[in-house]
Structure formats: C-alpha cells, structure tokens
Design a protein around this motif. Sequence first.
Motif, PDB file in Angstrom:
ATOM      1  N   ILE A   6       9.565   1.077 -61.673  1.00 48.24           N
ATOM      2  CA  ILE A   6       9.375   2.315 -62.438  1.00 48.24           C
ATOM      3  C   ILE A   6       8.672   2.006 -63.753  1.00 48.24           C
ATOM      4  O   ILE A   6       7.730   2.705 -64.151  1.00 48.24           O
ATOM      5  CB  ILE A   6      10.731   3.021 -62.676  1.00 48.24           C
ATOM      6  N   ARG A   7       9.087   0.951 -64.410  1.00 52.58           N
ATOM      7  CA  ARG A   7       8.477   0.595 -65.697  1.00 52.58           C
ATOM      8  C   ARG A   7       7.067   0.056 -65.538  1.00 52.58           C
ATOM      9  O   ARG A   7       6.230   0.237 -66.417  1.00 52.58           O
ATOM     10  CB  ARG A   7       9.365  -0.404 -66.422  1.00 52.58           C
ATOM     11  N   ARG A   8       6.779  -0.613 -64.423  1.00 52.07           N
ATOM     12  CA  ARG A   8       5.414  -1.091 -64.163  1.00 52.07           C
ATOM     13  C   ARG A   8       4.433   0.073 -64.061  1.00 52.07           C
ATOM     14  O   ARG A   8       3.250  -0.077 -64.346  1.00 52.07           O
ATOM     15  CB  ARG A   8       5.368  -1.910 -62.877  1.00 52.07           C
ATOM     16  N   GLN A   9       4.940   1.206 -63.631  1.00 50.19           N
ATOM     17  CA  GLN A   9       4.097   2.390 -63.499  1.00 50.19           C
ATOM     18  C   GLN A   9       4.156   3.259 -64.759  1.00 50.19           C
ATOM     19  O   GLN A   9       3.828   4.435 -64.708  1.00 50.19           O
ATOM     20  CB  GLN A   9       4.513   3.175 -62.260  1.00 50.19           C
ATOM     21  N   ASN A  10       4.569   2.645 -65.875  1.00 45.13           N
ATOM     22  CA  ASN A  10       4.612   3.311 -67.187  1.00 45.13           C
ATOM     23  C   ASN A  10       5.455   4.583 -67.176  1.00 45.13           C
ATOM     24  O   ASN A  10       5.035   5.627 -67.661  1.00 45.13           O
ATOM     25  CB  ASN A  10       3.202   3.614 -67.702  1.00 45.13           C
ATOM     26  N   MET A  11       6.651   4.478 -66.608  1.00 41.93           N
ATOM     27  CA  MET A  11       7.563   5.620 -66.533  1.00 41.93           C
ATOM     28  C   MET A  11       8.951   5.130 -66.927  1.00 41.93           C
ATOM     29  O   MET A  11       9.255   3.947 -66.824  1.00 41.93           O
ATOM     30  CB  MET A  11       7.579   6.171 -65.105  1.00 41.93           C
ATOM     31  N   THR A  12       9.779   6.056 -67.381  1.00 41.67           N
ATOM     32  CA  THR A  12      11.176   5.753 -67.694  1.00 41.67           C
ATOM     33  C   THR A  12      12.069   6.712 -66.925  1.00 41.67           C
ATOM     34  O   THR A  12      11.614   7.753 -66.434  1.00 41.67           O
ATOM     35  CB  THR A  12      11.449   5.911 -69.199  1.00 41.67           C
ATOM     36  N   LEU A  13      13.342   6.365 -66.837  1.00 46.92           N
ATOM     37  CA  LEU A  13      14.283   7.256 -66.171  1.00 46.92           C
ATOM     38  C   LEU A  13      14.444   8.556 -66.944  1.00 46.92           C
ATOM     39  O   LEU A  13      14.616   9.627 -66.354  1.00 46.92           O
ATOM     40  CB  LEU A  13      15.641   6.564 -66.014  1.00 46.92           C
ATOM     41  N   THR A  14      14.372   8.481 -68.260  1.00 47.54           N
ATOM     42  CA  THR A  14      14.480   9.684 -69.077  1.00 47.54           C
ATOM     43  C   THR A  14      13.323  10.637 -68.796  1.00 47.54           C
ATOM     44  O   THR A  14      13.515  11.852 -68.672  1.00 47.54           O
ATOM     45  CB  THR A  14      14.512   9.312 -70.568  1.00 47.54           C
TER      46      THR A  14
END
Length: 104
Positions: free
Chosen positions: A21-29
């Motif tokens: 998820i973080r590799r794709q520049n996204m966060t859970l929030t």
Amino acid sequence: MAKPHNPPPEGWDRHSILGEIRRQNMTLTELASRADMRPNSFGHVWTRTVRKAEAVIADFLETDPAELWPDRYPITSHRIYDIRKHGPGASQKRVAPADRAEAA
C-alpha cells in the motif's frame, strides 16, 4: 492502483500488505476516507474481521480478499466444530483405553 508486481511467495502478511500500500503512495487513512469509513476500522483489520475494510484494501491492491486473508475466507456462518475439516477432537469425558488398562 496497480496490481503488485511480485506478490510475496510465502503469502501476504500484515507487513507485506502495508508495504505494498505504501509503495503505491497510499495510506490506510486515505483509503478509509475514500471509502467513507473511519480510519480505526482499517486499523482493526489486522486483528478482527472487518469485511468492508478488507474489500477496500483488496480492491486497491487488485487482488482477492481471500488471497490476503486466507484464514478468514471462505465465509462460514456456523461455529460448530467440523470433524471432516479438522479431524476428531479429544473428548474430556472419554477415558482413553490405555488409562483403563493401567487402572485395572
């Protein structure tokens, strides 16, 4: 949203899911706000079953929720011990034959 280039060979765990998820520049929030959900529900997904949050994460990673959480799928509604799936359980009331032989 891109499908992971190389999914982990040993299967998905919490750290590999978060890493992708973080590799794709996204966060859970951010995922939670896009899905109109509370961010806490995404934090609980690691310890509890939160079907909607699991579906949002799996959709973002373009994979099936059963691939990310194989122990939670397929969805079963019964809580009865399935002897065909898990084998016979040991009864606490049953006396083992070896114990009877030694007692006699």
